[in-house]
Design an enzyme around this catalytic site. Structure first.
Site, PDB file in Angstrom:
ATOM      1  N   ASP A 215      69.751  61.278  97.550  1.00 55.20           N
ATOM      2  CA  ASP A 215      70.507  60.672  96.459  1.00 55.20           C
ATOM      3  C   ASP A 215      71.574  59.670  96.849  1.00 55.20           C
TER       4      ASP A 215
ATOM      5  N   CYS B 235      51.740  57.044  81.173  1.00 54.26           N
ATOM      6  CA  CYS B 235      52.055  57.884  80.010  1.00 54.26           C
ATOM      7  C   CYS B 235      51.104  57.656  78.841  1.00 54.26           C
TER       8      CYS B 235
ATOM      9  N   CYS C 170      59.982  59.928  74.634  1.00 52.84           N
ATOM     10  CA  CYS C 170      61.303  59.765  75.253  1.00 52.84           C
ATOM     11  C   CYS C 170      61.997  58.508  74.735  1.00 52.84           C
TER      12      CYS C 170
ATOM     13  N   CYS D 205      73.197  54.784  79.198  1.00 48.32           N
ATOM     14  CA  CYS D 205      72.671  56.124  79.467  1.00 48.32           C
ATOM     15  C   CYS D 205      73.821  57.145  79.495  1.00 48.32           C
TER      16      CYS D 205
ATOM     17  N   CYS E  89      65.643  62.826  77.404  1.00 45.38           N
ATOM     18  CA  CYS E  89      64.355  62.150  77.636  1.00 45.38           C
ATOM     19  C   CYS E  89      63.423  63.002  78.498  1.00 45.38           C
TER      20      CYS E  89
ATOM     21  N   CYS F 203      59.623  65.533  76.865  1.00 52.14           N
ATOM     22  CA  CYS F 203      58.420  65.096  77.578  1.00 52.14           C
ATOM     23  C   CYS F 203      57.371  66.217  77.647  1.00 52.14           C
TER      24      CYS F 203
HETATM   25  C1  B12 Z   1      71.973  55.278  90.175  1.00 48.15           C
HETATM   26  C2  B12 Z   1      71.222  56.503  89.751  1.00 48.15           C
HETATM   27  C3  B12 Z   1      71.306  56.884  88.413  1.00 48.15           C
HETATM   28  C4  B12 Z   1      71.914  55.986  87.354  1.00 48.15           C
HETATM   29  C5  B12 Z   1      70.875  54.886  87.006  1.00 48.15           C
HETATM   30  C6  B12 Z   1      69.490  55.453  86.693  1.00 48.15           C
HETATM   31  C7  B12 Z   1      68.352  54.495  86.941  1.00 48.15           C
HETATM   32  N1  B12 Z   1      67.237  54.765  86.312  1.00 48.15           N
HETATM   33  O1  B12 Z   1      68.444  53.589  87.700  1.00 48.15           O
HETATM   34  C8  B12 Z   1      72.220  56.993  86.218  1.00 48.15           C
HETATM   35  C9  B12 Z   1      73.646  57.491  86.385  1.00 48.15           C
HETATM   36  C10 B12 Z   1      72.060  56.471  84.791  1.00 48.15           C
HETATM   37  C11 B12 Z   1      71.253  58.117  86.565  1.00 48.15           C
HETATM   38  C12 B12 Z   1      70.805  59.042  85.640  1.00 48.15           C
HETATM   39  C13 B12 Z   1      69.967  60.089  85.952  1.00 48.15           C
HETATM   40  N2  B12 Z   1      69.541  60.447  87.178  1.00 48.15           N
HETATM   41 CO1  B12 Z   1      69.816  59.358  88.757  1.00 48.15          CO
HETATM   42  N3  B12 Z   1      69.916  58.379  90.365  1.00 48.15           N
HETATM   43  C14 B12 Z   1      70.456  57.245  90.668  1.00 48.15           C
HETATM   44  C15 B12 Z   1      70.184  56.922  92.152  1.00 48.15           C
HETATM   45  C16 B12 Z   1      71.411  57.321  92.973  1.00 48.15           C
HETATM   46  C17 B12 Z   1      69.824  55.467  92.442  1.00 48.15           C
HETATM   47  C18 B12 Z   1      68.743  54.929  91.487  1.00 48.15           C
HETATM   48  C19 B12 Z   1      68.603  53.439  91.582  1.00 48.15           C
HETATM   49  O2  B12 Z   1      68.622  52.862  92.653  1.00 48.15           O
HETATM   50  N4  B12 Z   1      68.441  52.812  90.418  1.00 48.15           N
HETATM   51  C20 B12 Z   1      68.117  51.430  90.337  1.00 48.15           C
HETATM   52  C21 B12 Z   1      66.753  51.348  89.667  1.00 48.15           C
HETATM   53  C22 B12 Z   1      66.355  49.889  89.517  1.00 48.15           C
HETATM   54  O3  B12 Z   1      65.841  52.004  90.542  1.00 48.15           O
HETATM   55  P1  B12 Z   1      65.012  53.325  90.132  1.00 48.15           P
HETATM   56  O4  B12 Z   1      65.865  54.300  89.432  1.00 48.15           O
HETATM   57  O5  B12 Z   1      64.283  53.796  91.337  1.00 48.15           O
HETATM   58  O6  B12 Z   1      64.068  52.653  89.057  1.00 48.15           O
HETATM   59  C23 B12 Z   1      62.766  52.270  89.251  1.00 48.15           C
HETATM   60  C24 B12 Z   1      62.108  52.252  87.898  1.00 48.15           C
HETATM   61  O7  B12 Z   1      62.988  51.674  86.971  1.00 48.15           O
HETATM   62  C25 B12 Z   1      60.906  51.417  88.230  1.00 48.15           C
HETATM   63  N5  B12 Z   1      60.423  50.523  87.228  1.00 48.15           N
HETATM   64  C26 B12 Z   1      61.083  49.608  86.514  1.00 48.15           C
HETATM   65  N6  B12 Z   1      60.242  48.932  85.744  1.00 48.15           N
HETATM   66  C27 B12 Z   1      59.004  49.415  86.012  1.00 48.15           C
HETATM   67  C28 B12 Z   1      57.774  49.058  85.524  1.00 48.15           C
HETATM   68  C29 B12 Z   1      56.660  49.738  86.011  1.00 48.15           C
HETATM   69  C30 B12 Z   1      55.347  49.333  85.473  1.00 48.15           C
HETATM   70  C31 B12 Z   1      56.777  50.771  86.952  1.00 48.15           C
HETATM   71  C32 B12 Z   1      55.602  51.542  87.447  1.00 48.15           C
HETATM   72  C33 B12 Z   1      58.050  51.137  87.444  1.00 48.15           C
HETATM   73  C34 B12 Z   1      59.131  50.431  86.962  1.00 48.15           C
HETATM   74  O8  B12 Z   1      61.238  50.574  89.352  1.00 48.15           O
HETATM   75  C35 B12 Z   1      62.583  50.807  89.719  1.00 48.15           C
HETATM   76  C36 B12 Z   1      62.730  50.565  91.201  1.00 48.15           C
HETATM   77  O9  B12 Z   1      61.908  51.421  91.952  1.00 48.15           O
HETATM   78  C37 B12 Z   1      68.941  57.850  92.440  1.00 48.15           C
HETATM   79  C38 B12 Z   1      68.803  58.328  93.891  1.00 48.15           C
HETATM   80  C39 B12 Z   1      68.169  57.276  94.762  1.00 48.15           C
HETATM   81  N7  B12 Z   1      68.780  57.022  95.884  1.00 48.15           N
HETATM   82  O10 B12 Z   1      67.135  56.718  94.414  1.00 48.15           O
HETATM   83  C40 B12 Z   1      69.165  59.013  91.440  1.00 48.15           C
HETATM   84  C41 B12 Z   1      67.935  59.670  90.805  1.00 48.15           C
HETATM   85  C42 B12 Z   1      67.004  58.587  90.357  1.00 48.15           C
HETATM   86  N8  B12 Z   1      68.501  60.329  89.634  1.00 48.15           N
HETATM   87  C43 B12 Z   1      67.971  61.469  89.361  1.00 48.15           C
HETATM   88  C44 B12 Z   1      68.280  62.263  88.226  1.00 48.15           C
HETATM   89  C45 B12 Z   1      67.849  63.702  88.243  1.00 48.15           C
HETATM   90  C46 B12 Z   1      68.965  61.695  87.141  1.00 48.15           C
HETATM   91  C47 B12 Z   1      69.160  62.310  85.743  1.00 48.15           C
HETATM   92  C48 B12 Z   1      67.988  63.114  85.229  1.00 48.15           C
HETATM   93  C49 B12 Z   1      70.435  63.186  85.751  1.00 48.15           C
HETATM   94  C50 B12 Z   1      70.819  63.752  84.398  1.00 48.15           C
HETATM   95  N9  B12 Z   1      70.143  64.783  83.911  1.00 48.15           N
HETATM   96  O11 B12 Z   1      71.767  63.313  83.791  1.00 48.15           O
HETATM   97  C51 B12 Z   1      69.421  61.024  84.901  1.00 48.15           C
HETATM   98  C52 B12 Z   1      68.089  60.463  84.370  1.00 48.15           C
HETATM   99  C53 B12 Z   1      68.184  59.164  83.658  1.00 48.15           C
HETATM  100  C54 B12 Z   1      66.831  58.469  83.654  1.00 48.15           C
HETATM  101  N10 B12 Z   1      66.083  58.617  82.579  1.00 48.15           N
HETATM  102  O12 B12 Z   1      66.487  57.865  84.669  1.00 48.15           O
HETATM  103  C55 B12 Z   1      66.879  61.838  90.359  1.00 48.15           C
HETATM  104  C56 B12 Z   1      65.510  61.597  89.725  1.00 48.15           C
HETATM  105  C57 B12 Z   1      64.450  62.600  90.156  1.00 48.15           C
HETATM  106  C58 B12 Z   1      63.137  62.356  89.471  1.00 48.15           C
HETATM  107  N11 B12 Z   1      62.349  63.415  89.398  1.00 48.15           N
HETATM  108  O13 B12 Z   1      62.817  61.295  89.013  1.00 48.15           O
HETATM  109  C59 B12 Z   1      67.222  60.857  91.560  1.00 48.15           C
HETATM  110  C60 B12 Z   1      66.026  60.364  92.356  1.00 48.15           C
HETATM  111  C61 B12 Z   1      68.207  61.630  92.474  1.00 48.15           C
HETATM  112  C62 B12 Z   1      67.494  62.625  93.376  1.00 48.15           C
HETATM  113  N12 B12 Z   1      67.687  62.524  94.665  1.00 48.15           N
HETATM  114  O14 B12 Z   1      66.764  63.484  92.934  1.00 48.15           O
HETATM  115  N13 B12 Z   1      70.858  58.050  87.865  1.00 48.15           N
HETATM  116  S1  SF4 Z   2      57.908  61.650  76.959  1.00 48.02           S
HETATM  117 FE1  SF4 Z   2      57.035  61.882  79.034  1.00 48.02          FE
HETATM  118  S2  SF4 Z   2      54.836  61.423  78.803  1.00 48.02           S
HETATM  119 FE2  SF4 Z   2      55.878  60.677  76.956  1.00 48.02          FE
HETATM  120  S3  SF4 Z   2      56.310  58.518  77.388  1.00 48.02           S
HETATM  121 FE3  SF4 Z   2      58.115  59.681  77.977  1.00 48.02          FE
HETATM  122  S4  SF4 Z   2      57.853  60.109  80.137  1.00 48.02           S
HETATM  123 FE4  SF4 Z   2      55.840  59.511  79.350  1.00 48.02          FE
HETATM  124  S1  SF4 Z   3      67.780  60.335  76.983  1.00 46.29           S
HETATM  125 FE1  SF4 Z   3      67.516  59.763  79.151  1.00 46.29          FE
HETATM  126  S2  SF4 Z   3      67.911  57.561  79.212  1.00 46.29           S
HETATM  127 FE2  SF4 Z   3      68.667  58.310  77.231  1.00 46.29          FE
HETATM  128  S3  SF4 Z   3      70.819  58.755  77.546  1.00 46.29           S
HETATM  129 FE3  SF4 Z   3      69.749  60.671  77.996  1.00 46.29          FE
HETATM  130  S4  SF4 Z   3      69.290  60.637  80.226  1.00 46.29           S
HETATM  131 FE4  SF4 Z   3      69.881  58.545  79.609  1.00 46.29          FE
END
Ligand code: B12
Ligand code: SF4
Ligand code: SF4
Length: 384
Positions: free
Chosen positions: A139, A192, A198, A218, A248, A252
């Site tokens: 993380d 999905c 979600c 968020c 969200c 799911c």
């Molecule tokens: C910053 C961060 C946050 C931020 C921003 C979230 C975000 N989505 O970016 C905030 C504070 C909002 C957050 C919230 C949460 N987080 Co967080 N977070 C992080 C962290 C530290 C960095 C993520 C990052 O770099 N974000 C920048 C974006 C651009 O990158 P990304 O999240 O990987 O997003 C990818 C997708 O958006 C995808 N994407 C975008 N467009 C498209 C289109 C297509 C077609 C496809 C296939 C993919 C795709 O590509 C992006 C780049 O790979 C990671 C740990 C890590 N080092 O990765 C944990 C992490 C992502 N978080 C995690 C968790 C658990 C959460 C929460 C559930 C916590 C909660 N219950 O409140 C929520 C979930 C919100 C959500 N729906 O995502 C877990 C997710 C585990 C999993 N099973 O997915 C992680 C991996 C931490 C961990 N080590 O477990 N988080």
């Molecule tokens: S609720 Fe789950 S299965 Fe449905 S669109 Fe969201 S992530 Fe995909």
């Molecule tokens: S439903 Fe998911 S994306 Fe929306 S506010 Fe809650 S954690 Fe963030």
């Protein structure tokens, strides 16, 4: 190493990881994540990271390149630990209740996962007779963990941007970047389909563009990462979430049914529990906050952040029983807390709220809190 030795070692690692309690484990190469890098850079350009100033373009470039994180890296072992549990079981407390996201109910997962991953590396060292070069990620260090997990075959990106595996998305990820050459797994090709539960359920409309999250909307960001005031227009959407948000994920379909058991230590602690009574939390001083959340992810919000969220949740509760505690909290030492308490009183209204807001306005010196008090007073007086 030939293919069969690479596969044998990979299989051995997976068996050991499962024996250590990881529900998911997979392997990918140390090739850069170039597409994800572009998506992450676009996300930053659009300002979706809000005030998380540590998420810089330089960090994203590094996070997409395992060989720069560990020179000579050849493979990435990705593990997933389940924290699946039902928070709805018998809320013991009376009065308005808050909600804490499931991932934060137990011990701090950073320490927990890292310790298990270190044991895995120790066992690997013993097995090989030589210590491989490794770097562990959970993380907080740069590595696009979901991307690594997706390429290692642990699951696919849901429209909520979570990594979805057959057992759902209640998993926390960790990665071991290593110089060992291991047989990589194949990514899961799945999506999905037509589901959009979600997207429709997110209280703030933070999910956009198929698979991405606008952090600035968020609730997880607003309740944990944001240090200052929560934007007024988003406060009602917090509902009773006081740390993180699971909406969200709760809707799911992948999270229905049983799924893997939670890793020891990730089960919710009995106190304060997943649905704690809000009023006692509003009254926490620094010493009691530190004692209650020692070793818990909740400490990241700090006392002022958590009590800010509690005040908003009480304002959203519509419960007049919260008014006396909110009136007392108008004297909180933190201006951030006082301002949100004022907002909550404005929402709950009533004679006691109005006179307390008037009294506080006469004494308040902080300009931002004064503005909150004045707005709250207007709101409280408007409501019949
Ligand atoms: C910053 C961060 C946050 C931020 C921003 C979230 C975000 N989505 O970016 C905030 C504070 C909002 C957050 C919230 C949460 N987080 Co967080 N977070 C992080 C962290 C530290 C960095 C993520 C990052 O770099 N974000 C920048 C974006 C651009 O990158 P990304 O999240 O990987 O997003 C990818 C997708 O958006 C995808 N994407 C975008 N467009 C498209 C289109 C297509 C077609 C496809 C296939 C993919 C795709 O590509 C992006 C780049 O790979 C990671 C740990 C890590 N080092 O990765 C944990 C992490 C992502 N978080 C995690 C968790 C658990 C959460 C929460 C559930 C916590 C909660 N219950 O409140 C929520 C979930 C919100 C959500 N729906 O995502 C877990 C997710 C585990 C999993 N099973 O997915 C992680 C991996 C931490 C961990 N080590 O477990 N988080
Ligand atoms: S609720 Fe789950 S299965 Fe449905 S669109 Fe969201 S992530 Fe995909
Ligand atoms: S439903 Fe998911 S994306 Fe929306 S506010 Fe809650 S954690 Fe963030």
């Amino acid at each position: 190493m030939d293919t069969s030795s690479r596969r044998e070692l990979a299989d051995w690692i997976k068996r050991e990881a499962r024996a250590l309690g990881f529900a998911l484990v997979g392997i990918t190469t140390a090739e850069p994540f170039l597409e994800a890098e572009q998506r992450a850079l676009a996300w930053l350009r659009e300002g979706r990271q809000g005030e998380m100033a540590w998420l810089t373009p330089q960090r994203m470039r590094l996070a997409a390149r395992p060989t720069e994180l560990l020179p000579g890296a050849r493979s990435v072992i990705v593990v997933g630990a389940s924290y699946r549990q039902e928070p709805e079981t018998a809320p013991a407390a009376a009065g308005p209740l808050g909600r804490i996201a499931r991932y934060a109910g137990g011990e701090d997962y950073h320490d927990l996962l890292r310790a298990r991953m270190a044991v895995l590396v120790d066992r690997l060292t013993h097995h090989l007779g030589v210590r491989p070069r490794t770097r562990l990620f959970v993380d907080s260090s740069p590595l696009l963990e979901r991307e690594a997990a997706a390429r290692a075959g642990l699951g696919f990106y849901g429209k909520n941007s979570m990594l979805l595996s057959p057992g759902g998305s209640y998993t926390l990820l960790g990665a071991i970047v290593t110089d060992l050459e291991l047989e990589p797994d194949t990514p899961v090709v799945k999506d999905c389909g037509q589901c959009r539960l979600c997207l429709d359920a997110c209280p703030t409309g933070a999910l956009y563009d198929g698979h991405a999250v606008d952090a600035t909307r968020c609730l997880s960001y607003l309740t944990i990462e944001l240090r200052g005031p929560i934007p007024t227009e988003l406060r009602p959407a917090l509902g009773n979430w006081i740390f993180g948000c699971d909406v969200c994920q709760e809707v799911c379909p992948y999270n229905r049914g049983r799924g893997p058991l939670p890793l020891d230590g990730l089960r919710a602690r009995p106190s304060p529990g997943p649905q704690p009574a809000l009023i006692p939390l509003l009254e926490l001083d620094q010493a009691r906050f530190s004692a209650l959340f020692r070793g818990s992810p909740v400490k990241r919000a700090k006392r002022r952040g958590l009590v800010r969220n509690v005040a908003v949740a009480l304002g959203n509760s519509g419960d007049p029983a919260a008014v006396p505690a909110l009136v007392r909290a108008l004297a909180d030492p933190e201006p951030l807390v006082r301002g949100h308490v004022a907002w909550a009183l404005g929402r709950l209204s009533g004679g006691q709220a109005v006179s307390a807001l008037r009294g506080a306005l006469a004494l308040e010196v902080d300009p931002w809190v004064r503005a909150e008090l004045a707005a709250a007073l207007r709101a409280a007086q408007r409501v019949p």
